[in-house]
Design a protein around this motif. Sequence first.
Motif, PDB file in Angstrom:
ATOM      1  N   TRP A  81       6.490   1.431  -4.979  1.00 47.29           N
ATOM      2  CA  TRP A  81       5.845   2.746  -4.782  1.00 47.29           C
ATOM      3  C   TRP A  81       6.486   3.739  -5.727  1.00 47.29           C
ATOM      4  O   TRP A  81       7.696   3.698  -5.941  1.00 47.29           O
ATOM      5  CB  TRP A  81       6.092   3.280  -3.364  1.00 47.29           C
ATOM      6  N   MET A  83       7.284   7.559  -5.720  1.00 48.17           N
ATOM      7  CA  MET A  83       7.313   8.819  -4.966  1.00 48.17           C
ATOM      8  C   MET A  83       7.782   9.909  -5.922  1.00 48.17           C
ATOM      9  O   MET A  83       8.805   9.756  -6.592  1.00 48.17           O
ATOM     10  CB  MET A  83       8.313   8.712  -3.805  1.00 48.17           C
ATOM     11  N   CYS A 108       2.827   8.011  -4.201  1.00 50.44           N
ATOM     12  CA  CYS A 108       3.106   8.864  -3.040  1.00 50.44           C
ATOM     13  C   CYS A 108       3.632  10.225  -3.481  1.00 50.44           C
ATOM     14  O   CYS A 108       4.831  10.373  -3.752  1.00 50.44           O
ATOM     15  CB  CYS A 108       4.173   8.229  -2.157  1.00 50.44           C
ATOM     16  N   ARG A 162      12.609  -2.171   2.415  1.00 45.19           N
ATOM     17  CA  ARG A 162      12.226  -1.541   1.143  1.00 45.19           C
ATOM     18  C   ARG A 162      13.413  -0.754   0.600  1.00 45.19           C
ATOM     19  O   ARG A 162      13.995   0.066   1.297  1.00 45.19           O
ATOM     20  CB  ARG A 162      11.006  -0.635   1.325  1.00 45.19           C
ATOM     21  N   LEU A 164      15.177   1.943  -2.150  1.00 40.57           N
ATOM     22  CA  LEU A 164      14.761   3.194  -2.787  1.00 40.57           C
ATOM     23  C   LEU A 164      15.640   3.477  -4.004  1.00 40.57           C
ATOM     24  O   LEU A 164      16.863   3.584  -3.887  1.00 40.57           O
ATOM     25  CB  LEU A 164      14.867   4.347  -1.782  1.00 40.57           C
ATOM     26  N   ALA A 186      10.873   1.414  -3.865  1.00 37.31           N
ATOM     27  CA  ALA A 186      10.207   2.675  -4.180  1.00 37.31           C
ATOM     28  C   ALA A 186      11.106   3.421  -5.153  1.00 37.31           C
ATOM     29  O   ALA A 186      12.327   3.233  -5.133  1.00 37.31           O
ATOM     30  CB  ALA A 186      10.000   3.505  -2.919  1.00 37.31           C
TER      31      ALA A 186
END
Length: 240
Positions: A81, A83, A108, A162, A164, A186
Amino acid sequence: MASKVRLYVDHPLGEGQSVPLSRDQAHYLFGVMRLAEGTRLSLINGRDGEWDAAVAKAGKKGGILQCLQQTAPLQMPPDLWLMFAPIRKERTAFIVEKAVEMGVARVCPVQTDYTQSANRIRQDKLQAHAVEAAEQCGGTFVPPVDDLAKLDSMLADWPADRQLMFCDEVLIGDPVGLPDIDGPWAILIGPEGGFSPAERDQLRGLSFAHPVSLGPRILRADTAAVAALTVWQQALGDWA
Ligand code: SAH
């Protein structure tokens, strides 16, 4: 010869499948691109891979395409993802476009402490940018673009497993420091003002968040997004 048109349609694609066109699509294909009946083009829908198709019926207000054969299977990006805190409109659009080209599973937009409230996003417009980027870059998947969410809420509701990649500008000049962990990830990029001390404290306390440097210079948020995607794809993604 002009290069082949590549069009996203929200319709199932399969052998012999007819694909009806909306007014806008007909205008684009027959008015702008000047395709005639019989002309070949490529279709994607984000689910069924890429298909070779031909114009079966061309009209001013509509038309029909006929699917011939699959030319590429659906290729999913890594489970990554992006972000990021929205910035100015054109630069936010740039981030979405580059995220699709670089390969992400989801986009996101997040509201952080220093996100400028004037930088509102239009989810539908950003999703349309994602579709255009997929058409243009040869992708067969179109990542969903979320509505703006609060960074806090996303972190509070974080999925197990997940990781980050927290791109933290205070680490400027350090080695990148991306840990070699497989699985879902992410990337988090802050706004022009960077992260607030409270956010930095919170992020540093989370076991799934890994603070990472993007080199010895301060990058603008849009540059930082592309740089972070490059670093991640090279180390852990589908470039390897
Ligand atoms: N105003 C801040 C910089 C913000 S740059 C300052 O002067 O310190 C916008 C975002 O890009 C940052 O929040 C961070 O996520 C990312 N970024 C930019 N340069 C970076 C670097 N060298 N290392 C890590 N992250 C960086």
